[in-house]
Each structure stands twice: as structure tokens, then as C-alpha cells.
Design a protein around this motif. Structure first.
Motif, PDB file in Angstrom:
ATOM      1  N   ALA A 125       3.373 -28.250 -34.664  1.00 59.78           N
ATOM      2  CA  ALA A 125       2.773 -28.096 -33.338  1.00 59.78           C
ATOM      3  C   ALA A 125       1.654 -29.100 -33.088  1.00 59.78           C
ATOM      4  O   ALA A 125       1.357 -29.421 -31.933  1.00 59.78           O
ATOM      5  N   TYR A 126       1.043 -29.629 -34.134  1.00 62.25           N
ATOM      6  CA  TYR A 126      -0.085 -30.558 -33.987  1.00 62.25           C
ATOM      7  C   TYR A 126       0.294 -31.734 -33.085  1.00 62.25           C
ATOM      8  O   TYR A 126      -0.397 -32.040 -32.114  1.00 62.25           O
ATOM      9  N   HIS A 127       1.386 -32.385 -33.381  1.00 63.12           N
ATOM     10  CA  HIS A 127       1.814 -33.553 -32.601  1.00 63.12           C
ATOM     11  C   HIS A 127       2.315 -33.146 -31.215  1.00 63.12           C
ATOM     12  O   HIS A 127       2.134 -33.886 -30.250  1.00 63.12           O
ATOM     13  N   PHE A 128       2.919 -31.969 -31.121  1.00 62.80           N
ATOM     14  CA  PHE A 128       3.337 -31.466 -29.811  1.00 62.80           C
ATOM     15  C   PHE A 128       2.125 -31.296 -28.904  1.00 62.80           C
ATOM     16  O   PHE A 128       2.144 -31.711 -27.742  1.00 62.80           O
ATOM     17  N   TYR A 129       1.055 -30.702 -29.414  1.00 60.13           N
ATOM     18  CA  TYR A 129      -0.135 -30.499 -28.585  1.00 60.13           C
ATOM     19  C   TYR A 129      -0.745 -31.837 -28.169  1.00 60.13           C
ATOM     20  O   TYR A 129      -1.176 -31.992 -27.018  1.00 60.13           O
ATOM     21  N   GLN A 130      -0.772 -32.799 -29.066  1.00 57.41           N
ATOM     22  CA  GLN A 130      -1.263 -34.126 -28.694  1.00 57.41           C
ATOM     23  C   GLN A 130      -0.411 -34.728 -27.572  1.00 57.41           C
ATOM     24  O   GLN A 130      -0.930 -35.275 -26.611  1.00 57.41           O
ATOM     25  N   LYS A 131       0.897 -34.608 -27.716  1.00 60.52           N
ATOM     26  CA  LYS A 131       1.838 -35.178 -26.748  1.00 60.52           C
ATOM     27  C   LYS A 131       1.671 -34.541 -25.371  1.00 60.52           C
ATOM     28  O   LYS A 131       1.880 -35.200 -24.353  1.00 60.52           O
ATOM     29  N   THR A 132       1.285 -33.261 -25.328  1.00 63.27           N
ATOM     30  CA  THR A 132       1.170 -32.563 -24.048  1.00 63.27           C
ATOM     31  C   THR A 132      -0.226 -32.644 -23.442  1.00 63.27           C
ATOM     32  O   THR A 132      -0.506 -31.959 -22.453  1.00 63.27           O
ATOM     33  N   GLY A 133      -1.103 -33.462 -24.024  1.00 63.49           N
ATOM     34  CA  GLY A 133      -2.391 -33.720 -23.400  1.00 63.49           C
ATOM     35  C   GLY A 133      -3.602 -33.077 -24.035  1.00 63.49           C
ATOM     36  O   GLY A 133      -4.734 -33.346 -23.625  1.00 63.49           O
ATOM     37  N   PHE A 134      -3.405 -32.226 -25.028  1.00 68.88           N
ATOM     38  CA  PHE A 134      -4.562 -31.661 -25.722  1.00 68.88           C
ATOM     39  C   PHE A 134      -5.235 -32.766 -26.537  1.00 68.88           C
ATOM     40  O   PHE A 134      -4.567 -33.614 -27.121  1.00 68.88           O
ATOM     41  N   TRP A 158       6.081 -25.554 -20.210  1.00 66.18           N
ATOM     42  CA  TRP A 158       5.290 -24.348 -20.396  1.00 66.18           C
ATOM     43  C   TRP A 158       3.802 -24.686 -20.422  1.00 66.18           C
ATOM     44  O   TRP A 158       2.991 -24.031 -19.772  1.00 66.18           O
ATOM     45  N   ILE A 159       3.436 -25.731 -21.144  1.00 66.49           N
ATOM     46  CA  ILE A 159       2.030 -26.154 -21.180  1.00 66.49           C
ATOM     47  C   ILE A 159       1.560 -26.538 -19.774  1.00 66.49           C
ATOM     48  O   ILE A 159       0.452 -26.175 -19.352  1.00 66.49           O
ATOM     49  N   GLN A 160       2.378 -27.249 -19.033  1.00 68.76           N
ATOM     50  CA  GLN A 160       2.000 -27.655 -17.678  1.00 68.76           C
ATOM     51  C   GLN A 160       1.812 -26.442 -16.765  1.00 68.76           C
ATOM     52  O   GLN A 160       0.870 -26.393 -15.975  1.00 68.76           O
ATOM     53  N   LEU A 161       2.679 -25.450 -16.881  1.00 73.02           N
ATOM     54  CA  LEU A 161       2.535 -24.238 -16.070  1.00 73.02           C
ATOM     55  C   LEU A 161       1.263 -23.475 -16.423  1.00 73.02           C
ATOM     56  O   LEU A 161       0.565 -22.958 -15.535  1.00 73.02           O
ATOM     57  N   ILE A 162       0.947 -23.411 -17.711  1.00 72.34           N
ATOM     58  CA  ILE A 162      -0.294 -22.751 -18.145  1.00 72.34           C
ATOM     59  C   ILE A 162      -1.499 -23.502 -17.588  1.00 72.34           C
ATOM     60  O   ILE A 162      -2.445 -22.898 -17.067  1.00 72.34           O
ATOM     61  N   ASN A 184     -11.504 -25.056 -19.088  1.00 72.66           N
ATOM     62  CA  ASN A 184     -10.587 -25.695 -20.032  1.00 72.66           C
ATOM     63  C   ASN A 184      -9.738 -24.666 -20.757  1.00 72.66           C
ATOM     64  O   ASN A 184      -9.945 -23.469 -20.634  1.00 72.66           O
ATOM     65  N   ILE A 185      -8.796 -25.209 -21.514  1.00 72.65           N
ATOM     66  CA  ILE A 185      -7.904 -24.428 -22.362  1.00 72.65           C
ATOM     67  C   ILE A 185      -8.100 -24.928 -23.772  1.00 72.65           C
ATOM     68  O   ILE A 185      -8.130 -26.143 -24.007  1.00 72.65           O
ATOM     69  N   SER A 186      -8.245 -24.011 -24.721  1.00 69.47           N
ATOM     70  CA  SER A 186      -8.407 -24.429 -26.112  1.00 69.47           C
ATOM     71  C   SER A 186      -7.436 -23.665 -26.995  1.00 69.47           C
ATOM     72  O   SER A 186      -6.956 -22.589 -26.637  1.00 69.47           O
ATOM     73  N   LEU A 187      -7.134 -24.241 -28.140  1.00 72.36           N
ATOM     74  CA  LEU A 187      -6.311 -23.604 -29.155  1.00 72.36           C
ATOM     75  C   LEU A 187      -6.594 -24.273 -30.482  1.00 72.36           C
ATOM     76  O   LEU A 187      -7.213 -25.329 -30.533  1.00 72.36           O
TER      77      LEU A 187
END
Length: 145
Positions: A121-130, A95-99, A110-113
């Protein structure tokens, strides 16, 4: 899987997904007042600068990204206010990649959150490149005791 831009016609499906994703631990969000919930949906989906994206599996909405576009001197930023996947699906990284693909195709800078450091979610966002921004600080000022 297909990404689609959402509009207010998708309000009920979006509400259902938010309830599904955020009513359980660790968030325990309770959207009991329908008027307040509708106002929230208008805030994130019904404004001129709103951008609501949906992830569909066949015709079923299974993911949402609700946010707004901010136009800066150096480009457009997609500020995500709410992001989730239906609890029975585990396509968060996809989902992050599609966004991201959508944002890049539309020329966004860029994309921010925002999230809390102690949220899952903190570690998930790190794992997905944020990347955590060292030069940004989030301030809060309470108005009620």
C-alpha cells in the motif's frame, strides 16, 4: 459507484469486506474471535468522532474507509484507520478520489493514514497523492513480551 456514510447497521458487510481484503497475503489477518472483531468495528465505526465511508456498486459494498475525525485548532483531520477495496475490484485510485472529494466538500483540512514502508500500500498511497510527512514519527511501545 456511490459513496455513502456507513453506520453500525453495515457491520456485517464491513466485516465481510475486511475478511476478503485482509485475509490473504501480504496481511494474513485472522479475525477468528467474533467478540474482538465486533469490538474493533465499534472502535472504528461506533464512536462520536468515527467516520466510516463505503463505496457501493449498485447495492453491494465494495470499498471501505474507516476512521475518525480529529478536531484541531486549524481544522478537521480525517484519520483513516482501515481502507480497502474488495479483492475482485480495482478501483483504489477512484476510491481515494471519492474520499478526498467528500473531505473537501465537508471542509476537512486533510486526510491522514499510516502504513509500513514495506507494505504494498505504501507505493499506492504515494501514487494517489499522499505525501510522506517528514516531521511526523510513529512510536510504538510493546506491553507484552
Amino acid at each position: 459507484m456511490m459513496l455513502k456514510v456507513l453506520g453500525m447497521a453495515h457491520e456485517q458487510a464491513v466485516k465481510g469486506l475486511i475478511r476478503d481484503a485482509f485475509s490473504a497475503e501480504p496481511w494474513c489477518d485472522r479475525w477468528e474471535d467474533e467478540d474482538v472483531f465486533h469490538s474493533y468495528i465499534l472502535d472504528v465505526m461506533g464512536n462520536q468522532n468515527s467516520l466510516a465511508l463505503g463505496l457501493f456498486s449498485e447495492d453491494v459494498l465494495i470499498g471501505i474507509s474507516l476512521g475518525r475525525l480529529r478536531h484541531w485548532y486549524n481544522g478537521i483531520e480525517y484519520c483513516i484507520d482501515d481502507l480497502c477495496i474488495a479483492s475482485e475490484h480495482q478501483f483504489g485510485s477512484l476510491w481515494i478520489q471519492l474520499i478526498r472529494n467528500y473531505a473537501c466538500q465537508h471542509g476537512f483540512r486533510n486526510i491522514s493514514l499510516q502504513t509500513k514502508r514495506n507494505a504494498p500500500a505504501y507505493h499506492f498511497y504515494q501514487k494517489t497523492g499522499f505525501e510522506e510527512q517528514e516531521d511526523r514519527v510513529c512510536f510504538s511501545l510493546d506491553c507484552l513480551p
